[in-house]
Design an enzyme around this catalytic site. Structure first.
Site, mmCIF file in Angstrom:
data_model
loop_
_atom_site.group_PDB
_atom_site.id
_atom_site.type_symbol
_atom_site.label_atom_id
_atom_site.label_comp_id
_atom_site.label_asym_id
_atom_site.label_seq_id
_atom_site.Cartn_x
_atom_site.Cartn_y
_atom_site.Cartn_z
ATOM 1 N N ASP A 1 -11.960 16.339 10.445
ATOM 2 C CA ASP A 1 -12.844 17.275 11.136
ATOM 3 C C ASP A 1 -12.090 18.519 11.594
ATOM 4 O O ASP A 1 -12.508 19.652 11.358
ATOM 5 C CB ASP A 1 -13.481 16.597 12.364
ATOM 6 C CG ASP A 1 -14.227 15.329 11.987
ATOM 7 O OD1 ASP A 1 -14.519 15.158 10.792
ATOM 8 O OD2 ASP A 1 -14.504 14.515 12.877
ATOM 9 N N ARG B 1 -18.903 21.012 11.045
ATOM 10 C CA ARG B 1 -18.669 20.653 9.655
ATOM 11 C C ARG B 1 -19.657 19.576 9.215
ATOM 12 O O ARG B 1 -20.164 18.799 10.016
ATOM 13 C CB ARG B 1 -17.239 20.145 9.424
ATOM 14 C CG ARG B 1 -16.911 18.774 10.017
ATOM 15 C CD ARG B 1 -17.011 17.632 9.022
ATOM 16 N NE ARG B 1 -16.824 16.342 9.653
ATOM 17 C CZ ARG B 1 -17.790 15.634 10.203
ATOM 18 N NH1 ARG B 1 -19.033 16.109 10.229
ATOM 19 N NH2 ARG B 1 -17.547 14.447 10.742
ATOM 20 N N ASP C 1 -10.265 9.274 5.586
ATOM 21 C CA ASP C 1 -9.156 10.106 6.100
ATOM 22 C C ASP C 1 -8.085 9.264 6.800
ATOM 23 O O ASP C 1 -6.894 9.409 6.543
ATOM 24 C CB ASP C 1 -9.647 11.284 6.967
ATOM 25 C CG ASP C 1 -10.396 10.918 8.235
ATOM 26 O OD1 ASP C 1 -10.760 9.733 8.423
ATOM 27 O OD2 ASP C 1 -10.627 11.839 9.059
ATOM 28 N N GLY D 1 -22.816 14.000 14.597
ATOM 29 C CA GLY D 1 -21.909 13.783 13.476
ATOM 30 C C GLY D 1 -21.571 15.065 12.738
ATOM 31 O O GLY D 1 -21.134 15.039 11.594
ATOM 32 N N GLU E 1 -16.011 9.528 3.118
ATOM 33 C CA GLU E 1 -16.274 9.072 4.495
ATOM 34 C C GLU E 1 -15.427 7.848 4.822
ATOM 35 O O GLU E 1 -15.361 6.897 4.020
ATOM 36 C CB GLU E 1 -17.775 8.750 4.609
ATOM 37 C CG GLU E 1 -18.384 9.129 5.919
ATOM 38 C CD GLU E 1 -18.403 10.635 6.174
ATOM 39 O OE1 GLU E 1 -17.439 11.145 6.800
ATOM 40 O OE2 GLU E 1 -19.375 11.295 5.778
ATOM 41 N N HIS E 2 -14.773 7.899 5.983
ATOM 42 C CA HIS E 2 -13.874 6.830 6.438
ATOM 43 C C HIS E 2 -12.704 6.639 5.465
ATOM 44 O O HIS E 2 -12.167 5.542 5.334
ATOM 45 C CB HIS E 2 -14.642 5.512 6.657
ATOM 46 C CG HIS E 2 -15.555 5.606 7.851
ATOM 47 N ND1 HIS E 2 -15.136 5.316 9.141
ATOM 48 C CD2 HIS E 2 -16.842 5.993 7.951
ATOM 49 C CE1 HIS E 2 -16.153 5.511 9.976
ATOM 50 N NE2 HIS E 2 -17.199 5.932 9.281
ATOM 51 N N GLY F 1 -23.270 14.876 19.317
ATOM 52 C CA GLY F 1 -23.418 13.479 18.900
ATOM 53 C C GLY F 1 -24.172 13.354 17.583
ATOM 54 O O GLY F 1 -24.670 12.284 17.256
ATOM 55 N N TYR G 1 -16.163 2.487 15.619
ATOM 56 C CA TYR G 1 -15.302 3.291 14.733
ATOM 57 C C TYR G 1 -13.886 2.700 14.711
ATOM 58 O O TYR G 1 -13.291 2.482 13.649
ATOM 59 C CB TYR G 1 -15.289 4.738 15.223
ATOM 60 C CG TYR G 1 -14.429 5.684 14.421
ATOM 61 C CD1 TYR G 1 -14.947 6.379 13.336
ATOM 62 C CD2 TYR G 1 -13.093 5.900 14.754
ATOM 63 C CE1 TYR G 1 -14.158 7.255 12.600
ATOM 64 C CE2 TYR G 1 -12.299 6.769 14.029
ATOM 65 C CZ TYR G 1 -12.829 7.452 12.961
ATOM 66 O OH TYR G 1 -12.041 8.315 12.243
HETATM 67 C C1 GLA Z 1 -15.334 10.970 12.318
HETATM 68 C C2 GLA Z 1 -13.822 11.138 12.470
HETATM 69 C C3 GLA Z 1 -13.184 11.565 11.163
HETATM 70 C C4 GLA Z 1 -13.592 10.641 10.014
HETATM 71 C C5 GLA Z 1 -15.109 10.454 10.004
HETATM 72 C C6 GLA Z 1 -15.536 9.422 8.988
HETATM 73 O O1 GLA Z 1 -15.941 12.192 12.043
HETATM 74 O O2 GLA Z 1 -13.545 12.101 13.463
HETATM 75 O O3 GLA Z 1 -11.785 11.612 11.300
HETATM 76 O O4 GLA Z 1 -12.912 9.431 10.096
HETATM 77 O O5 GLA Z 1 -15.613 10.052 11.270
HETATM 78 O O6 GLA Z 1 -15.307 9.871 7.705
#
Ligand code: GLA
Length: 425
Positions: A215, A70, A79, A167, A76-77, A165, A265
């Site tokens: 994700d 995906r 969820d 993302g 972003e950040h 790795g 994270y």
């Molecule tokens: C990673 C995490 C997700 C989300 C993103 C940031 O991909 O697995 O749950 O928090 O970072 O948006």
């Protein structure tokens, strides 16, 4: 050169893959774009996996689990702050093919990307498999067992066109492909909610990443030509049409690999929870502008909260932009999101910032930002389709010049989520 390309002589597919090459400090222009390659299509990956199963284990493919990666368009950040996200399942895949196992009480998994074979006792491991990637497989198998779905002996081959790795949720793809494979092999069908929950548990409980649900949800529930709008508190989703074929999505790897398990994270997540507690909120979903001012004595928490509040608003603004076909607004939102992630949430890094800036400066680019958890990984670029090749080449050439090492650039399309198959390939 990436490992999974060295391992297997992939046949040509339809996707673009631009690869730069800077061989030394005395970088020469003629080396920048050494080749324009292609990544394997899904059918080609499936064929490769079948061939490898025969080679590695001497057995014929019987069951298969497929899951896409995906890219997160925006949100972003948000969820794990019970907010909103707008990711897209993309046409880069992890494919698992398997046959009945030939070693008693054992599941064997060969990863073509890593050239490693892992072994798992049928009775289960201790949840801490020495090979990190195998913890996702172990986690899903164990969680299915807890739900009463018992695996038999299997020999499995995993192939993937997803950079690890990077993302792009290679781990969620591995977990969901495992879930579908188990269902194919046991002739049992779970719900999407169960598969998502099991895969989130594997990531949190076995791989040790305190992730949100974005994700795994989009990897399972993605739809062709659509993004997935997900309300992470109520766990309600809808599909929103993408901009259409006149706008392309480029995904470019910064070459900096990230590990979300390394602690940064979790630290961001902790800061968000602390900010919510200080404000007396159950989560940062409920932030209003006055709340940000109230965090004046805590400048770091104030910035984190401001990102979450503005990013949630950008998700809704992006949905409006997609629905009305406003490509300029969509691009601007990407670039605003990147600024916020860089300056307020502090999850970018110099290489990614440079890549985003190079993309934003390119003719025909509408906007660009980092995507995923951050600390490296990929950027997403929205670009007018008629100039996508030229833009990709120019961005990769300049970035390779800066980084002094090759980069990968994909054009991605929105595709359907994970699935299983009984097969012969
Ligand atoms: C990673 C995490 C997700 C989300 C993103 C940031 O991909 O697995 O749950 O928090 O970072 O948006």
């Amino acid at each position: 050169m990436y490992a999974y390309r060295e391992m297997v002589d992939w046949p040509a597919g339809r996707k673009h893959w631009l690869s730069g090459s800077a061989t030394s400090a005395t970088f020469k222009e003629k080396h920048v774009l050494k080749m324009i390659e292609t990544t394997p299509s899904l059918n080609e990956l499936i064929e490769q996996a079948g061939e490898l199963l025969r080679l590695q284990f001497g057995t014929e493919p019987t069951w298969m689990g497929i899951a896409p990666g995906r890219v997160n368009l925006i949100g972003e950040h948000t969820d794990y702050n019970q907010g909103w996200v707008l990711p897209i399942a993309i046409d880069l895949y992890t494919v698992l093919v398997a046959a009945p196992g030939t070693v008693p009480n054992t599941i064997r998994v060969f990863s073509a990307s890593l050239g490693e074979q892992a072994i798992l006792p049928l009775a289960g491991g201790d949840g801490r498999h020495p090979l990190i990637w195998m913890r996702y497989v172990e986690g899903v198998i164990t969680e299915y067992r807890n739900l009463g779905v018992m695996c038999k002996e299997m020999d499995i081959v995993a192939v993937s066109s997803l950079p690890m790795g990077g993302g792009l949720s290679s781990s969620a793809a591995l977990a969901l492909a495992t879930a579908h494979l188990i269902e194919a092999a046991t002739a049992q069908t779970m719900t999407s909610e169960e598969r998502i929950a099991v895969s989130v548990s594997a990531e949190r409980g076995y791989a040790g990443v305190p992730c949100g649900i974005m994700d795994q949800t989009v990897v399972e529930l993605g739809r062709a030509e659509h993004a997935l709008l997900l309300d992470c508190q109520d766990e309600i989703f809808s599909h929103v049409p993408c901009l259409g074929s006149h706008i392309s999505m480029l995904v470019i790897h910064s070459g900096v690999t990230h590990s979300l398990a390394s602690g940064a994270y979790a630290a961001r997540r902790g800061e968000c929870e602390l900010a919510a507690t200080k404000l007396g909120l159950s989560s940062l979903r409920f932030l209003e502008p006055d709340h940000i001012n109230a965090l004046g004595d805590h400048p770091v928490l104030m910035k984190r909260a401001r990102h979450v509040m503005t990013e949630n608003r950008r998700v809704h603004a992006m949905v409006t932009a997609l629905r009305s076909g406003d490509k300029h607004c969509a691009g601007a939102l990407l670039s605003e999101s990147h600024e916020s992630l860089r300056d307020d949430f502090a999850v970018s890094c110099d290489s990614v910032d440079r890549l985003v800036a190079l993309a934003q400066a390119e003719e025909g680019v509408l906007g660009a930002r980092m995507t995923g958890g951050g600390f490296g990984g990929c950027v997403i670029v929205l670009v007018r389709s008629e100039v996508v090749d030229a833009a990709a080449k120019a961005i990769c050439r300049r970035y390779t010049e800066y980084a002094g090492k090759p980069t990968q650039c994909f054009t991605v399309d929105a595709v359907a989520g994970a699935r299983k198959m009984n097969t012969s390939v």
